[in-house]
Design a protein around this motif. Structure first.
Motif, PDB file in Angstrom:
ATOM      1  N   GLY A  56       0.803  -1.211   0.000  1.00 34.88           N
ATOM      2  CA  GLY A  56       0.000   0.000   0.000  1.00 34.88           C
ATOM      3  C   GLY A  56       0.839   1.264   0.000  1.00 34.88           C
ATOM      4  N   CYS A  57       0.198   2.370   0.360  1.00 34.84           N
ATOM      5  CA  CYS A  57       0.904   3.651   0.404  1.00 34.84           C
ATOM      6  C   CYS A  57       0.310   4.467   1.537  1.00 34.84           C
ATOM      7  N   ALA A  58       0.835   5.673   1.703  1.00 31.07           N
ATOM      8  CA  ALA A  58       0.392   6.513   2.823  1.00 31.07           C
ATOM      9  C   ALA A  58      -1.015   7.056   2.617  1.00 31.07           C
TER      10      ALA A  58
ATOM     11  N   ARG B 169      -3.363   3.074   3.172  1.00 30.28           N
ATOM     12  CA  ARG B 169      -3.254   2.306   4.418  1.00 30.28           C
ATOM     13  C   ARG B 169      -4.045   2.919   5.572  1.00 30.28           C
ATOM     14  N   PRO B 170      -3.931   4.239   5.815  1.00 34.62           N
ATOM     15  CA  PRO B 170      -4.759   4.801   6.892  1.00 34.62           C
ATOM     16  C   PRO B 170      -6.259   4.646   6.619  1.00 34.62           C
TER      17      PRO B 170
ATOM     18  N   SER C 262      -0.072   1.781  10.178  1.00 34.94           N
ATOM     19  CA  SER C 262      -0.861   2.359   9.100  1.00 34.94           C
ATOM     20  C   SER C 262      -1.588   3.621   9.545  1.00 34.94           C
TER      21      SER C 262
END
Lengths: 816, 109
Positions: free
Chosen positions: A520-522, A525-526, A546
């Motif tokens: 994933g990425c920033a 993921r959150p 995350s």
């Protein structure tokens, strides 16, 4: 040696000029900009969609702060230039800043024309020019009362439509017999008027304003014939004037605007002028395409290039009111040497008129059906002889040569040099070429690289057709916006599939939904972490790696890498013991700044990361828990003192606020959630701009939601009135749970509401009592796992690796 | 190279980072999902944000202040941004981690 380039004004023309200049002559100039408006360069053409609520300010920014930093530009925001000293080559702002220039560019734009009638300076009389005007109008619109717009031209009608969409009762006054008479012939003007009236606007043509009535505030408008129209807001949109006074005071040649040659040079060779304030070849301009052309020419000149000068060109006009298609170009007056071709379809509301002279198109008016505008523009520009296709010309490009009626075929048939984006002068060949050369696949990419459809956006459909042509079936304009580059799925699909496929970990989601990146990425993921937290309470184990740093360490990171700490003060109430504990903590840890927040609590700023657990331990001993001031979750519940103290209070607003906060703290939501409870309609807790607000009244509790008071300013919507405090709590909790289950990550409740619709929300959480109870119960279940104070957990040792360095080498070792 | 021990790989959470204080400033040591370990200056080339506090994905980290994405392998900013941070050599022996700092290297030499 770099030269000093100073620019007065920070609008679209100088912004575009700098883009060209940095491309042509990087590093040649050290640039300083003085902007009378206190902000960066944004797309003024898009103010109408901001007013109507279809876009917000962020979405119309052209150059963010980062752009200025990256290009080493010094930007003085909110500085008005008061003097130019041409001998010393300096300029001075009203705040006393003086800057030296080698080259100066004046781009002061235009000022709205204010009718010279009595009352034109009353409170409530606005112009329509910049973001401040729009924000003032949006604020005024919250009254839902009556507004008068003076001026039935492009700007006035967009303002009127926007105010109507904001819920105001709008009357348009227009001096001429038909609307937009400079762009439309009377027939199209009539169709437009009918369409606007169908939308609930009132239009009065041949209306001459005599005066604006009112004592201190606007109360109405009186016309020359004696008619009085009551209103609380007057918007003057009766035209603009070039803002040329600065040039005049500096002794430059000024006519209507600052006179420049075809390379944008004023009568002083070191001073240039671009934009609406400049007059070139006897013309001043208000539409963006010629202004961008000025920017291009000026940049080339500043870069020392020899390019052909500015040439006057007719620019097509479009009205940016959703659902109204209107296109106008060139000259459409009747005349003996001219013929016209007209097509009318009354029931479909379509009107097309071509004005022909010497077998060439010289003017076009299209209403209701504007797809062929680009083609007609192309024929006009090239002065194509239309004799051969005269019989079918009005039916558009698709009917020429017997080709089938297919929009794609029409676009395919356009020549490479056909203009697609009028604002930015981008032709079809450039778009196709850039797509191929750079491997672009999304509309955003195409906008970033070619600027096509990046200004007013009205050619977006056409740009998408060109993309489809270039990319084939791999481009699907109707596709949903993917969450991020790791997936093709949008937020709603991901949420649906998480539940439908019972996906309960981030790796499971990524595996099953075929994520394109390994972890994933920033961005995603959150979002995924939140969806799993919200959908699987008690089952999903929160993935701290995350979460954004603030939620990982339960404090707010500041620009210097220190943190701020905000404990909960329930409903904004505190006492001597709590205040003493805070004072002690501030002393003990030498916390440099303490601030009272807008959410009625206390913020300690500048805490070192390694001190956080000890700070929390001391606060915890005094009974404090985390205020979650960092969380995409429940933040504050602001209250007034209510019936407990206030002589006007109707209910115990403080008590309800505390009850709500104690019930809801710890919950995670798609974006931050701020509440307020006011004890009477005087609304001292400012509940009507919160995510959820309560206004107490004698008969019960009026529940509000979907307000905003940040980047956007928006009053709340009323969900409904309930009789008891218990009922208020249940409705608010159910509303929150519905938002938790349906909101997209980082989507505030007002944006979610706009997507889902107020009636649907009201139905589910207010009217349908059984449904409301289900939402409520799911929230309660989720709270069982969420109401754990993160500070005390960390004081007890959780995640202690977060708060201390892994090792200290080289220096502290020696000291040991 | 003069290797200095900084602790065990298990001290760092997967997809996370820890800091090491050194005479050359704070160094961020990252552990990816696949247990690769990288060390870079804890200082974003944009505005000096503490990269150790960012979200780690693949072999990149996103700065917590303004979302620049920095490659842990090269130290360079990815995407449209330009800039780079210093990378520091890391060695993994079993579970033990070592870094090689210039200043300490010079001292040893």
């Amino acid at each position: 040696m770099t030269e000093k380039l100073v620019i007065v004004g920070n609008g679209m023309a100088p912004g575009r000029m700098l883009e060209h200049l940095f491309e042509k002559a990087p590093g040649r100039y050290e640039v300083t900009i003085f902007n009378a408006e206190p902000r960066v360069n944004y797309d003024r053409i898009m103010l109408s969609p901001v007013l109507s609520g279809e876009k917000d300010y962020e979405q119309i920014i052209i150059h963010g702060d980062g752009w200025y930093i990256k290009n080493g530009i010094t930007l003085y925001k909110g500085h008005k230039i008061v003097a130019i000293d041409r001998a010393a080559k300096t300029i001075t702002s009203d705040r006393g800043v003086t800057a030296k220039y080698d080259k100066l560019v004046i781009a002061t734009g235009s000022t709205p024309f204010i009718l010279p009638v009595p009352g034109n300076n009353l409170a409530g009389v606005l112009s329509y020019r910049d973001l401040d005007d729009v924000q003032a109008m949006m604020l005024a619109a919250q009254s839902r009362s009556k507004a008068v717009v003076i001026g039935g031209g492009l700007l006035g009608l967009e303002a009127a439509a926007g105010l109507a969409m904001q819920g105001m009762d709008v009357t348009v006054l227009h001096l001429m017999p038909t609307l937009m008479e400079r762009q439309l012939d009377p027939a199209a003007g009539y169709l437009l008027q009918r369409e606007l009236e169908n939308r609930g606007l009132k239009v009065i043509c041949k209306a001459s304003t005599k005066r604006i009535l009112g004592e201190r505030k606007v109360e109405g408008v009186e016309l020359a014939d004696g008619t009085v129209i009551p209103c609380t807001l007057v918007v003057m949109a009766a035209g603009i004037r070039p803002s040329a006074w600065l040039g005049k005071s500096a002794g430059l040649d000024v006519n209507r605007g600052i006179v420049v040659d075809d390379h944008m040079q004023t009568s002083d060779p070191d001073i240039f002028s671009v934009g609406e304030c400049a007059e070139v070849g006897g013309h001043v301009y208000g539409l963006v395409a010629p202004l961008y052309e000025m920017a291009r020419v000026a940049a080339a000149k500043l870069a020392g290039e020899d390019v052909p000068g500015f040439v006057h060109n007719d620019t097509p006009t479009k009205l940016k009111v959703t659902g109204i298609d209107l296109f106008s170009l060139g000259d459409f007056a009747d005349g003996d040497d001219r013929q016209e071709i007209v097509l009318r379809d009354a029931s479909a509301g379509v009107y097309k008129r071509l004005v022909i002279k010497d077998n060439r198109i010289i003017g076009t008016v299209l209403y209701g059906e504007t797809a062929d505008g680009a083609w007609f523009n192309d024929l006009k520009k090239k002065a194509t002889d239309i004799t051969e296709m005269r019989d079918t010309l009005i039916f558009g490009q698709a009917y020429q040569g017997g080709s089938p009626l297919d929009p794609m075929a029409a676009v395919a048939a356009l020549p490479d040099d056909a203009e697609i984006c009028g604002c930015n002068g981008v032709c079809k060949g450039k778009i196709v070429g850039t797509i191929t050369a750079k491997g672009l696949s999304s509309l955003d990419d195409v906008r970033a690289h070619t600027k096509a459809s990046a200004s007013c956006g009205s050619c977006t459909g056409l740009v998408e057709q060109v993309m489809k042509l270039a990319l084939g079936d791999s481009y699907n304009p109707a596709a949903v916006q993917p969450m991020c580059k790791c997936t093709d799925l949008g937020h709603d699909d991901v949420r649906r599939l998480i539940v439908a496929k019972a996906l309960k970990t981030i790796p499971a989601v990524m595996q099953e939904l075929q994520w394109k990146s390994s972890c994933g990425c920033a961005k995603c993921r959150p979002a995924l972490n939140y969806y799993l937290v919200a959908d699987w309470p008690g089952e999903y184990e929160d993935d701290y790696q995350s979460r954004y740093i603030n939620e990982r360490v339960h404090a707010n990171i500041q620009k210097d890498g220190t943190y701020s700490v905000v404990p909960r003060m329930w409903g904004g109430m505190t006492n001597a013991k709590e205040l003493r504990a805070i004072a002690d903590v501030v002393d003990k840890f030498q916390i440099p700044a303490v601030k009272v927040t807008g959410g009625q609590r206390i913020d300690m700023l500048g805490v070192k990361k390694q001190d956080l657990p000890a700070v929390w331990a001391d606060l915890g001993e005094a009974g404090f828990v985390s205020g979650a001031a960092y969380a995409k979750g429940l933040r504050t519940v602001k209250t007034c003192v209510g019936s407990e103290w206030c002589r006007f209070g109707t209910q115990d607003s403080t008590g309800l606020g505390i009850r709500l906060e104690k019930f809801m703290w710890g919950s995670w939501t798609p974006a931050k959630l701020k509440l307020a409870v006011s004890g009477c309609p005087r609304n001292c807790a400012e509940a009507t701009c919160k995510d959820i607000g309560v206004i107490c009244v004698d008969s019960g509790y009026e529940i509000h939601f979907a307000g905003a008071a940040g980047l956007d300013i928006k009053g709340t919507e009323v969900l409904g009135l309930v009789k008891t405090e218990d009922e208020a709590l249940e409705v608010i909790v159910a509303l929150t749970q519905m938002y938790r289950e349906q909101g997209r990550y980082l989507e505030r409740i007002y944006k979610w509401t706009k997507r889902v619709g107020i009636p649907e929300i009201r139905k589910q959480v207010l009217d349908d009592v059984a449904r409301r109870k289900e939402y409520f119960d799911r929230f309660v279940l989720s709270q069982k796992f969420a109401q754990v104070d993160p500070w005390s957990e960390r004081v007890s040792g959780k995640d202690k690796h977060e708060f201390k360095p892994m090792a200290t080498i080289g220096m502290a070792q020696a000291a040991e | 190279m003069n290797w200095t021990s900084i602790g065990s790989i298990t001290d760092i959470p997967r997809r996370g980072a820890r800091c090491v204080n050194t005479p050359e400033g704070k160094i961020a040591v990252f552990r990816t999902a696949e247990d690769h370990v990288f060390a870079i200056d804890d200082h974003c080339p944009h505005k000096g944000g503490p990269l150790s506090q960012g979200i780690v994905h693949g072999s990149s980290v996103t700065c917590p202040l303004h979302n620049w994405v920095i490659s842990l392998e090269t130290g360079k900013a990815l995407g449209a941004d330009e800039g780079a941070v210093r990378t520091i050599p890391v060695k993994v022996e079993g579970e033990q981690l070592f870094i090689a700092l210039e200043a300490l290297r010079n001292k040893a030499a």
